[in-house]
Design an enzyme around this catalytic site. Structure first.
Site, PDB file in Angstrom:
ATOM      1  N   GLY A 179      -4.307   4.597 -12.837  1.00 11.27           N
ATOM      2  CA  GLY A 179      -5.040   4.937 -11.627  1.00 11.27           C
ATOM      3  C   GLY A 179      -4.227   5.552 -10.498  1.00 11.27           C
ATOM      4  O   GLY A 179      -4.747   5.706  -9.387  1.00 11.27           O
TER       5      GLY A 179
ATOM      6  N   LYS B 234     -13.961  -4.040   1.877  1.00  8.53           N
ATOM      7  CA  LYS B 234     -14.827  -2.872   1.641  1.00  8.53           C
ATOM      8  C   LYS B 234     -16.286  -3.141   2.013  1.00  8.53           C
ATOM      9  O   LYS B 234     -17.003  -2.224   2.405  1.00  8.53           O
ATOM     10  CB  LYS B 234     -14.704  -2.400   0.194  1.00  8.53           C
ATOM     11  CG  LYS B 234     -13.353  -1.731  -0.058  1.00  8.53           C
ATOM     12  CD  LYS B 234     -13.252  -1.064  -1.405  1.00  8.53           C
ATOM     13  CE  LYS B 234     -11.878  -0.412  -1.545  1.00  8.53           C
ATOM     14  NZ  LYS B 234     -11.701   0.293  -2.796  1.00  8.53           N
TER      15      LYS B 234
ATOM     16  N   SER C  14       0.813  -1.225   0.000  1.00 10.56           N
ATOM     17  CA  SER C  14       0.000   0.000   0.000  1.00 10.56           C
ATOM     18  C   SER C  14       0.843   1.271   0.000  1.00 10.56           C
ATOM     19  O   SER C  14       1.813   1.389   0.760  1.00 10.56           O
ATOM     20  CB  SER C  14      -0.912   0.014   1.226  1.00 10.56           C
ATOM     21  OG  SER C  14      -1.612   1.242   1.268  1.00 10.56           O
TER      22      SER C  14
END
Ligand code: ATR
Length: 276
Positions: A239, A66, A15
């Site tokens: 992205g 999520k 991440s």
């Protein structure tokens, strides 16, 4: 006490969120600590309970949590309510947990602000019908495109999404292989790039003015963006900007201050170039 924030996921070591939020905090002079936390697949709720009990103020949530985050929250922003999946949680002053989904606004800001791409009155093709696509539909439709077509390998999933969001604009579903005409913007929201695959769409959707956007990013040009370049598309975007913009939106929700994103995006792009 320093305010604590974290990104939670599994896996999480890749991440970039700690780097991004640490840069935002330095830039806006906010006293906070942002870490990456690996959460076991069956321990999302207990990990978050512990985090919020020990000074945690907010989290970003990534794969595969999520929907767990959606169930964990007490209150929802309207766009999170629509998305039914959230990437940002905030502990409010009364201790209740507010959920938001900042992915869509991140995508729209990257396209319209960072890259100057107009979405209003344009014909947009969105590939995929999973959680990633569901999360960006409301902000995309708020731009009032002339038409938004969702094309997916499994047509029924695209049809469900088109039905669920039909009240927000002109949205239709299609098979990947049965697309007619050209599009101004083609966005890849499938996870195909992860495995180096290309959604089987006809090159006839592209024109000399089409902008292609892959919601994924990687050190090298994604398979989808390379396909677009090979067919003469002048503008392809990955992205990375969306990642930084969704982070900025989460940061603004938590801290009531909007960080500047351009510098952070260019630092990350520079690091990526060096690794190639
Ligand atoms: P995410 O949370 O990233 O959206 P997901 O909910 O598993 O992940 O959705 C993945 C999406 O990518 C789906 O739309 C999937 O198509 P199906 O609905 O038919 O499964 C799409 N996808 C994944 N691999 C693909 C491939 N090789 N070609 C085309 N579409 C693909």
């Amino acid at each position: 006490m320093t305010d604590l924030y974290a990104v939670v996921g599994n896996p999480i070591s890749h991440s970039k969120s700690p780097q991004i939020h640490t840069a935002f905090a330095a830039q806006t002079h906010q006293d906070l600590l942002y870490t990456a936390q690996l959460v076991p697949l069956d321990r999302f709720d207990s990990a978050l309970n512990k985090f919020f009990e020990h000074g945690g103020c907010g989290v970003n949530v990534t794969v595969p949590f999520k929907e767990n985050a959606w169930r964990y929250a007490d209150e929802f922003t309207p766009r999170a309510q629509r998305a039914q999946a959230v990437n940002t949680l905030k502990k409010m002053s009364d201790g209740r947990i507010l959920a938001d989904n900042t992915d869509g606004v991140g995508l729209v800001r990257d396209l319209t602000v960072n890259h100057g791409v107009t979405l209003t009155a344009k014909r947009i093709l969105l590939l995929g019908a999973g959680g990633a696509v569901r999360g960006v539909l409301q902000p995309l439709l708020e731009q009032q495109p002339a038409e938004l077509i969702i094309a997916n390998r499994t047509l029924s999933k695209a049809e469900t999404l088109a039905n669920d969001f039909a009240d927000l604009g002109n949205i239709n579903a299609s098979e990947l292989t049965a697309l007619d005409g050209t599009f101004d913007v083609v966005i890849n929201g499938t996870s195909a790039s992860l495995s180096g695959d290309l959604p089987p769409i006809p090159a006839s959707v592209l024109s000399a003015v089409t902008v292609c956007y892959d919601m994924m990013y990687s050190a090298r040009t994604t398979v989808f963006n390379q396909w677009a370049l090979d067919h003469g598309v002048p503008t392809v975007i990955d992205g990375l900007g969306m990642l930084v913009e969704q982070a900025a939106e989460a940061f603004a929700l938590w801290r009531d201050v909007r960080p500047e994103t351009a510098t952070v995006i260019s630092v990350l792009r520079g690091e990526r170039r060096q690794r190639r």
